[in-house]
Every structure is written in structure tokens, then in C-alpha cells.
Design a protein around this motif. Sequence first.
Motif, PDB file in Angstrom:
ATOM      1  N   ALA A 118       1.215  -1.242   0.098  1.00  0.00           N
ATOM      2  CA  ALA A 118       0.114   0.057  -0.067  1.00  0.00           C
ATOM      3  C   ALA A 118       0.757   1.691  -0.257  1.00  0.00           C
ATOM      4  CB  ALA A 118      -0.893   0.057   1.378  1.00  0.00           C
ATOM      5  N   THR A 119       1.360   1.374   0.386  1.00  0.00           N
ATOM      6  CA  THR A 119       3.258   2.717   0.494  1.00  0.00           C
ATOM      7  C   THR A 119       3.583   2.486  -0.500  1.00  0.00           C
ATOM      8  OG1 THR A 119       3.281   1.997   2.663  1.00  0.00           O
ATOM      9  CG2 THR A 119       5.345   3.459   2.034  1.00  0.00           C
ATOM     10  N   ALA A 120       3.721   1.416  -1.449  1.00  0.00           N
ATOM     11  CA  ALA A 120       4.268   1.903  -3.062  1.00  0.00           C
ATOM     12  C   ALA A 120       3.817   2.225  -3.786  1.00  0.00           C
ATOM     13  CB  ALA A 120       4.800   0.618  -3.053  1.00  0.00           C
ATOM     14  N   ALA A 121       2.159   1.959  -3.119  1.00  0.00           N
ATOM     15  CA  ALA A 121       0.923   2.484  -4.093  1.00  0.00           C
ATOM     16  C   ALA A 121       0.687   3.681  -4.216  1.00  0.00           C
ATOM     17  CB  ALA A 121      -0.470   1.212  -4.344  1.00  0.00           C
ATOM     18  N   ALA A 122       0.543   3.557  -3.030  1.00  0.00           N
ATOM     19  CA  ALA A 122       0.159   5.094  -2.991  1.00  0.00           C
ATOM     20  C   ALA A 122       1.340   6.215  -3.520  1.00  0.00           C
ATOM     21  CB  ALA A 122       0.231   5.264  -1.338  1.00  0.00           C
ATOM     22  N   GLY A 123       2.460   5.682  -3.629  1.00  0.00           N
ATOM     23  CA  GLY A 123       3.181   6.585  -3.969  1.00  0.00           C
ATOM     24  C   GLY A 123       3.165   6.739  -6.060  1.00  0.00           C
ATOM     25  N   ASP A 124       1.908   6.213  -6.907  1.00  0.00           N
ATOM     26  CA  ASP A 124       1.471   5.807  -7.693  1.00  0.00           C
ATOM     27  C   ASP A 124      -0.093   6.470  -7.733  1.00  0.00           C
ATOM     28  OD1 ASP A 124       3.465   4.499  -8.669  1.00  0.00           O
ATOM     29  OD2 ASP A 124       2.699   2.863  -8.401  1.00  0.00           O
ATOM     30  N   TRP A 185      -3.712  -2.455  -9.623  1.00  0.00           N
ATOM     31  CA  TRP A 185      -2.061  -2.333  -8.976  1.00  0.00           C
ATOM     32  C   TRP A 185      -1.268  -3.734  -8.569  1.00  0.00           C
ATOM     33  CZ3 TRP A 185       1.303  -2.729  -5.720  1.00  0.00           C
ATOM     34  CH2 TRP A 185       2.028  -2.199  -4.951  1.00  0.00           C
ATOM     35  N   LEU A 186      -1.878  -4.403  -7.749  1.00  0.00           N
ATOM     36  CA  LEU A 186      -1.500  -5.780  -7.154  1.00  0.00           C
ATOM     37  C   LEU A 186      -1.766  -6.717  -8.616  1.00  0.00           C
ATOM     38  CD1 LEU A 186      -4.199  -5.748  -4.107  1.00  0.00           C
ATOM     39  CD2 LEU A 186      -1.665  -5.644  -4.052  1.00  0.00           C
ATOM     40  N   SER A 187      -2.432  -6.766  -9.044  1.00  0.00           N
ATOM     41  CA  SER A 187      -2.367  -7.744 -10.194  1.00  0.00           C
ATOM     42  C   SER A 187      -1.159  -7.932 -11.091  1.00  0.00           C
ATOM     43  CB  SER A 187      -3.525  -7.627 -11.473  1.00  0.00           C
ATOM     44  OG  SER A 187      -3.497  -6.363 -11.929  1.00  0.00           O
TER      45      SER A 187
END
Length: 232
Positions: A118-124, A185-187
Amino acid sequence: MPSSQQVRATARRDRSTAAVVLTVALAAIVGAVLGYQSVAAPAPSATSSVVTTQGDVQGRAGHVPDPPLPPAGAGRALPGGVTVDDGVVPDGVTVFDGEFPAVANLDPDLLSAFRRAATAAAGDGVEFVVNSGWRSPAYQDQLFREAVSEYGSEEEAARWVATAETSLHVSGDAVDVGPSDATAWLSEHGAEYGLCQVYGNEPWHYELRPGAVDHGCPVPYADPTHDPRMQQ
């Protein structure tokens, strides 16, 4: 005898005086009527009904709007008697909201992987929302009964909802995540954190597969009825 001019002058004075008296009398009558109307008509109050342009009636005298319901949890049960303490998730909960049992009771390794992802996805610009995490057996039983009612049989319901005895949510080993940009994003990136979609018909259901970090995620089962863990 007075002259004709004197008679005419007197007549004019009499008519003028009568006109003045009549005007004063009419003014007094009008004033009295208006004064009576202002006393008889009640002044508008703060609780008078107000009709909007849509025809809605607002502000009925003595009416106090009902307060909004608090989140499910202590003091308020949802249909079936389950609450936040059973894993019910209010809107907008994320994997960082550890005050909710649905998050706090997840397997620690699964939760840690989700928080890193989730931290990495927040950057996107993507936020992970927890639609469901840990559930109590009572909550899982309620969901299964509802699925049976919706789909018409236990066999069909089992394609979507596990029993309390087999559910990976009850054991704290699964998270249903949303919205759609989070699952997208997770896929693409989930395997980097060991997070894998397990069922083909549930793109929101993710579990921890540590080996996926090196080898990628295994092929998902078509639905839970193909998962050997559900055959207990």
C-alpha cells in the motif's frame, strides 16, 4: 337680509368643513381596520413550515431531524447482530487502520506485506481500501446464510462464500481489497510482496504466498469450490 354673495360664501365654507370632517372620519376607519388585521395575523415563527421550490416541507413545528447513525460497532449492531468487533468494516478503512479488528486480527505477515504494498501504491496515486479482512465465525455464518438465500443453494453459495469452518477470513489469512484501481495495481505488482489473487471469480480476494516473490503467483482457482482447503 344677507346678500346673495354672503349666502354663497357661507355655503362654500360649510361644504369645505364637511369635506374635512368626512376625510378625517374615513382615515380613522381605515386605520382601525388595518390595526385589527395586524393584530389578528400571527407573526411567522422559526418553526413554521417552509415549502421549497420542489414542494418539500421543511422545519415542521416540534420536529427534530434524526441524527445520523454511528458506525457499526460498540452500541450498534448490523442486521444479524454482527458489529465492528466481528469484523464489519466501515467505509474507507485502510490496511493502516489497526484500531479495527478486521485489520488488527489479520495474520501479521499478511498485514505487513499489504502495508508495504500500500505504501508503494500510494506513490502511484493508488489507495488500498479494506472491504473485508478478518471476520468472526458469527459474521462468516451470517454471510454464508445470506449467500444461500441469494443464490438458492449451498452449492452455488459456496462459489462465493466459505463456511466459518473453512474461511480464510476467519483465520485472518485473506483480505478483500478495493477499489478497482487497487486490484489492478496488485494484479501487476502484488507478487513482488507475496500478495496473490487466489480465485478467478474474486479479483478482490488476496492472500499471502511468500514464494511468489521469487516465482510469481500460482494460477488462481476458478472459484472457491476448486480450492482443496474448502473441502473440509
